[in-house]
Design a protein around this motif. Structure first.
Motif, PDB file in Angstrom:
ATOM      1  N   UNK A 213       0.857  -1.196   0.000  1.00  0.00           N
ATOM      2  CA  UNK A 213       0.000   0.000   0.000  1.00  0.00           C
ATOM      3  C   UNK A 213       0.891   1.244   0.000  1.00  0.00           C
ATOM      4  N   UNK A 214       1.505   1.582  -1.132  1.00  0.00           N
ATOM      5  CA  UNK A 214       2.490   2.673  -1.168  1.00  0.00           C
ATOM      6  C   UNK A 214       1.871   4.063  -1.281  1.00  0.00           C
ATOM      7  N   UNK A 215       0.547   4.130  -1.394  1.00  0.00           N
ATOM      8  CA  UNK A 215      -0.058   5.414  -1.739  1.00  0.00           C
ATOM      9  C   UNK A 215       0.058   6.439  -0.611  1.00  0.00           C
ATOM     10  N   UNK A 216       0.043   6.002   0.633  1.00  0.00           N
ATOM     11  CA  UNK A 216       0.203   6.944   1.734  1.00  0.00           C
ATOM     12  C   UNK A 216       1.580   7.600   1.707  1.00  0.00           C
ATOM     13  N   UNK A 217       2.611   6.801   1.424  1.00  0.00           N
ATOM     14  CA  UNK A 217       3.970   7.342   1.327  1.00  0.00           C
ATOM     15  C   UNK A 217       4.060   8.310   0.154  1.00  0.00           C
ATOM     16  N   UNK A 226      12.949  10.097   1.579  1.00  0.00           N
ATOM     17  CA  UNK A 226      12.453  10.979   2.638  1.00  0.00           C
ATOM     18  C   UNK A 226      11.584  10.206   3.624  1.00  0.00           C
ATOM     19  N   UNK A 227      10.798   9.265   3.086  1.00  0.00           N
ATOM     20  CA  UNK A 227       9.952   8.440   3.968  1.00  0.00           C
ATOM     21  C   UNK A 227      10.812   7.596   4.902  1.00  0.00           C
ATOM     22  N   UNK A 228      11.842   6.936   4.345  1.00  0.00           N
ATOM     23  CA  UNK A 228      12.685   6.074   5.176  1.00  0.00           C
ATOM     24  C   UNK A 228      13.471   6.892   6.200  1.00  0.00           C
ATOM     25  N   UNK A 229      13.884   8.108   5.806  1.00  0.00           N
ATOM     26  CA  UNK A 229      14.597   8.960   6.755  1.00  0.00           C
ATOM     27  C   UNK A 229      13.697   9.319   7.928  1.00  0.00           C
ATOM     28  N   UNK A 230      12.412   9.577   7.625  1.00  0.00           N
ATOM     29  CA  UNK A 230      11.462   9.937   8.676  1.00  0.00           C
ATOM     30  C   UNK A 230      11.082   8.719   9.517  1.00  0.00           C
ATOM     31  N   UNK A 231      10.866   7.593   8.822  1.00  0.00           N
ATOM     32  CA  UNK A 231      10.380   6.400   9.525  1.00  0.00           C
ATOM     33  C   UNK A 231      11.464   5.734  10.351  1.00  0.00           C
ATOM     34  N   UNK A 232      12.670   5.664   9.818  1.00  0.00           N
ATOM     35  CA  UNK A 232      13.724   4.900  10.484  1.00  0.00           C
ATOM     36  C   UNK A 232      14.853   5.772  11.041  1.00  0.00           C
ATOM     37  N   UNK A 233      14.711   7.085  10.925  1.00  0.00           N
ATOM     38  CA  UNK A 233      15.681   7.969  11.540  1.00  0.00           C
ATOM     39  C   UNK A 233      17.003   8.043  10.810  1.00  0.00           C
ATOM     40  N   UNK A 234      17.019   7.782   9.519  1.00  0.00           N
ATOM     41  CA  UNK A 234      18.266   7.853   8.764  1.00  0.00           C
ATOM     42  C   UNK A 234      18.741   9.294   8.695  1.00  0.00           C
ATOM     43  N   UNK A 235      19.999   9.515   9.058  1.00  0.00           N
ATOM     44  CA  UNK A 235      20.534  10.870   9.006  1.00  0.00           C
ATOM     45  C   UNK A 235      21.537  10.985   7.860  1.00  0.00           C
ATOM     46  N   UNK A 236      22.063  12.181   7.684  1.00  0.00           N
ATOM     47  CA  UNK A 236      22.967  12.431   6.563  1.00  0.00           C
ATOM     48  C   UNK A 236      24.275  11.660   6.758  1.00  0.00           C
ATOM     49  N   UNK A 237      24.739  11.048   5.672  1.00  0.00           N
ATOM     50  CA  UNK A 237      25.982  10.269   5.754  1.00  0.00           C
ATOM     51  C   UNK A 237      27.163  11.196   5.994  1.00  0.00           C
ATOM     52  N   UNK A 238      28.105  10.782   6.868  1.00  0.00           N
ATOM     53  CA  UNK A 238      29.291  11.623   7.111  1.00  0.00           C
ATOM     54  C   UNK A 238      30.184  11.681   5.882  1.00  0.00           C
ATOM     55  N   UNK A 239      30.924  12.789   5.764  1.00  0.00           N
ATOM     56  CA  UNK A 239      31.825  12.956   4.621  1.00  0.00           C
ATOM     57  C   UNK A 239      33.265  12.940   5.105  1.00  0.00           C
ATOM     58  N   UNK A 240      34.128  12.419   4.267  1.00  0.00           N
ATOM     59  CA  UNK A 240      35.530  12.287   4.652  1.00  0.00           C
ATOM     60  C   UNK A 240      36.182  13.659   4.853  1.00  0.00           C
ATOM     61  N   UNK A 241      37.001  13.711   5.900  1.00  0.00           N
ATOM     62  CA  UNK A 241      37.749  14.939   6.163  1.00  0.00           C
ATOM     63  C   UNK A 241      39.129  14.896   5.532  1.00  0.00           C
ATOM     64  N   UNK A 242      39.585  13.686   5.235  1.00  0.00           N
ATOM     65  CA  UNK A 242      40.940  13.510   4.719  1.00  0.00           C
ATOM     66  C   UNK A 242      41.980  13.348   5.810  1.00  0.00           C
ATOM     67  N   UNK A 243      41.536  13.420   7.063  1.00  0.00           N
ATOM     68  CA  UNK A 243      42.445  13.252   8.203  1.00  0.00           C
ATOM     69  C   UNK A 243      42.201  11.902   8.857  1.00  0.00           C
ATOM     70  N   UNK A 244      43.240  11.119   8.965  1.00  0.00           N
ATOM     71  CA  UNK A 244      43.095   9.803   9.600  1.00  0.00           C
ATOM     72  C   UNK A 244      42.956   9.946  11.114  1.00  0.00           C
ATOM     73  N   UNK A 245      42.176   9.042  11.675  1.00  0.00           N
ATOM     74  CA  UNK A 245      42.002   9.032  13.137  1.00  0.00           C
ATOM     75  C   UNK A 245      41.715   7.601  13.556  1.00  0.00           C
ATOM     76  N   UNK A 246      42.457   7.067  14.518  1.00  0.00           N
ATOM     77  CA  UNK A 246      42.197   5.685  14.961  1.00  0.00           C
ATOM     78  C   UNK A 246      40.828   5.584  15.628  1.00  0.00           C
TER      79      UNK A 246
END
Length: 515
Positions: A213-217, A226-246
């Motif tokens: 029943x996809x019509x509500x989405x 956008x639906x999955x971000x709202x429903x499951x709390x997906x946030x923005x993916x982190x981006x590389x800084x170019x600095x290594x860190x253990x």
């Protein structure tokens, strides 16, 4: 409605039960086996030893990937449930998709050491088969299974309306009465676990409600992301800084997660851009830690191990959906309740199987010439044999393939599944070419022999056979082998009963001829 409400419901119950009954039989068989998918996987990975230890598994997986996949795009670690030992981990290189995850997958045992085990998907394959099927595009398969589940729901409701004596049926089972016995068996298995049948069917539809029943989405969101971000709390993916860190110690993050969840165990770890100063570690609560199966995700700073702010609480609708999925999967269930799920699943399997046989048993008596039935009747009869006896034999072949296929064969997990369908296909041929009663006896006998062979082959190819497992107190391995023998006995008993029933029919005809 011609003939009144009960007659109309009986007609509806008969036909919705038949049309997709063979697919429902597959769904019930593989779904019932899935309640012990962790134990099946352990049996199919005899190289994995040790005890259940989540921290050791996570630390071992992280250490291995730090050494061999430090520059990967993502790390994923599936932690063992409380009934499992092995930790499964894999990484994804830049440009790869998750469909390639097995290219970099490996196992870690309970001591945190990488294990060179045979490549298999174990019980997970049967679990996925019960709603994704096999050889078909996933979306098509889920539509087919969803349609079968809807038919099942209609069959349950119409069956309840049809029954005049639902309480009496609970205590009625007459053997050796032909069609009457099949009807008793169908009624008993249906009534015995009626609440379970209704729950498992309804919640099964809920698990894939967004697809059905996809019509509500569509109406409420710009796109599905956008639906999955709202429903499951997906946030923005982190981006590389170019600095290594253990990376900070993973065990400390797991400890924080447990404290946050009041002792509930983590089930999954996801590490995007590992080794980067902007990296994060996401820890997801285990699906079996509660009745709500969609566990909370906690995010940690990978370099410091400091936990970010917890995500907002889910709304009532999402929480309800999560509980329904949890009820369906039963991962939260302790041992006794898990066995109850399993036995109810077996009752559902028997209900569908006896219903399919009852369709032909009832109509055979009404045929003008029972020796020359029409094409539709012959088709249903052969499909019943091919499915009810052929599918169990295919599953026995799946287990034997796990033991007999070479370790280094390409696409080994897929070949295990292929052997399931090869075995099933062989018995389909027998069901088509042999006389009906002989086909029943022969296919059931072969299926019984197949399950009997599983522990024998296991004993010949591994050092964890039945007697060794019993001697060492390895109850998981011993229970699996004993279950194979029990299934062999059950199918052999069915073959013997069908063989004897043939003699009874012939004697009856002889008496009728004399009279």
């Amino acid at each position: 409605m011609n003939g009144g409400l009960r007659q109309s419901m009986a007609w509806l119950h008969t036909w919705v039960g038949l049309l997709l009954g063979w697919l429902l039989f597959l769904v019930f068989v593989t779904g019932t086996a899935s309640y012990f998918q962790d134990e099946i996987t352990r049996w199919m990975q005899p190289e994995v030893h040790g005890q259940h230890n989540i921290d050791a598994g996570a630390e071992g997986a992280v250490a291995y990937m730090q050494k061999h996949a430090a520059d990967a795009e993502q790390w994923s670690i599936e932690l063992p449930s409380e009934r499992a030992v092995a930790t499964t981990a894999f990484w994804k290189e830049k440009g790869e998709t998750f469909a390639q995850w097995r290219d970099h997958a490996f196992l870690v045992d309970g001591d945190g050491k990488k294990v060179d085990a045979r490549d298999t998907l174990g019980g997970w394959r049967l679990y996925r088969m019960h709603f994704d099927l096999y050889y078909l595009p996933v979306l098509w398969a889920r539509w087919a299974v969803g349609l079968a589940a809807m038919f099942m729901l209609v069959a349950i409701i119409s069956g309840v309306i049809t029954h005049k004596k639902i309480f009496t049926d609970f205590f009625t089972l007459r053997f050796g009465k032909g069609q009457r016995s099949w009807l008793d068996g169908h009624n008993l298995t249906a009534v015995l676990a009626l609440p379970f049948h209704f729950m498992i069917t309804y919640t099964g539809l809920v698990t894939l409600a967004a697809q059905y029943m996809p019509w509500g989405v569509t109406a409420a969101y710009e796109n599905r992301a956008a639906y999955y971000a709202d429903a499951f709390g997906a946030d923005e993916a982190p981006k590389r800084s170019g600095t290594n860190a253990p990376m900070a110690p993973i065990a400390d993050m797991l400890k924080q997660a447990r404290e946050t969840w009041h002792g509930a165990e983590p089930g999954y770890i996801f590490v995007p851009i590992p080794g980067d100063a902007h990296g994060v570690v996401k820890i997801i609560r285990a699906t079996g830690a509660g009745m709500d199966t969609r566990g909370e995700t906690l995010t940690f700073d990978a370099a410091t191990g400091v936990m970010h702010a917890r995500p907002p609480a889910r709304g009532g609708a999402r929480e309800t959906e999560s509980v329904m999925v949890g009820l369906h999967a039963g991962r939260f269930a302790p041992l006794l309740l898990r066995w109850f799920y399993f036995l109810c699943g077996l009752a559902g399997t028997a209900m569908v199987g006896t219903g399919l046989v009852l369709w032909t048993s009832k109509r055979r008596l009404q045929l003008p010439d029972p020796e020359r039935p029409y094409f539709g009747f012959r088709l249903v009869e052969r499909m019943n044999i091919a499915t009810i006896a052929g599918l169990p034999f295919g599953i026995a072949c799946y287990f034997m393939a796990n033991r007999l296929l070479p370790f280094d064969v390409a696409q080994r997990p897929n070949w295990e599944a292929n052997w399931l369908f090869i075995g099933w296909g062989v018995l389909c041929v027998v069901a088509i070419v042999r006389p009906v009663k002989r086909a029943w006896v022969e296919t059931l006998s072969v299926a019984a022999a197949g399950f009997f062979a599983v522990p024998v082959v296991d004993m010949m190819t591994t050092d964890r056979g039945l007697f060794t497992s019993l001697w060492n107190g390895d109850l998981v391995y011993a229970s699996f082998d004993l279950m194979m023998l029990a299934l062999a006995g059950l199918l052999g008993f069915c073959a013997w009963k069908v063989h004897n029933r043939k003699e009874v029919v012939r004697v009856r005809r002889k008496k009728e001829a004399v009279a």
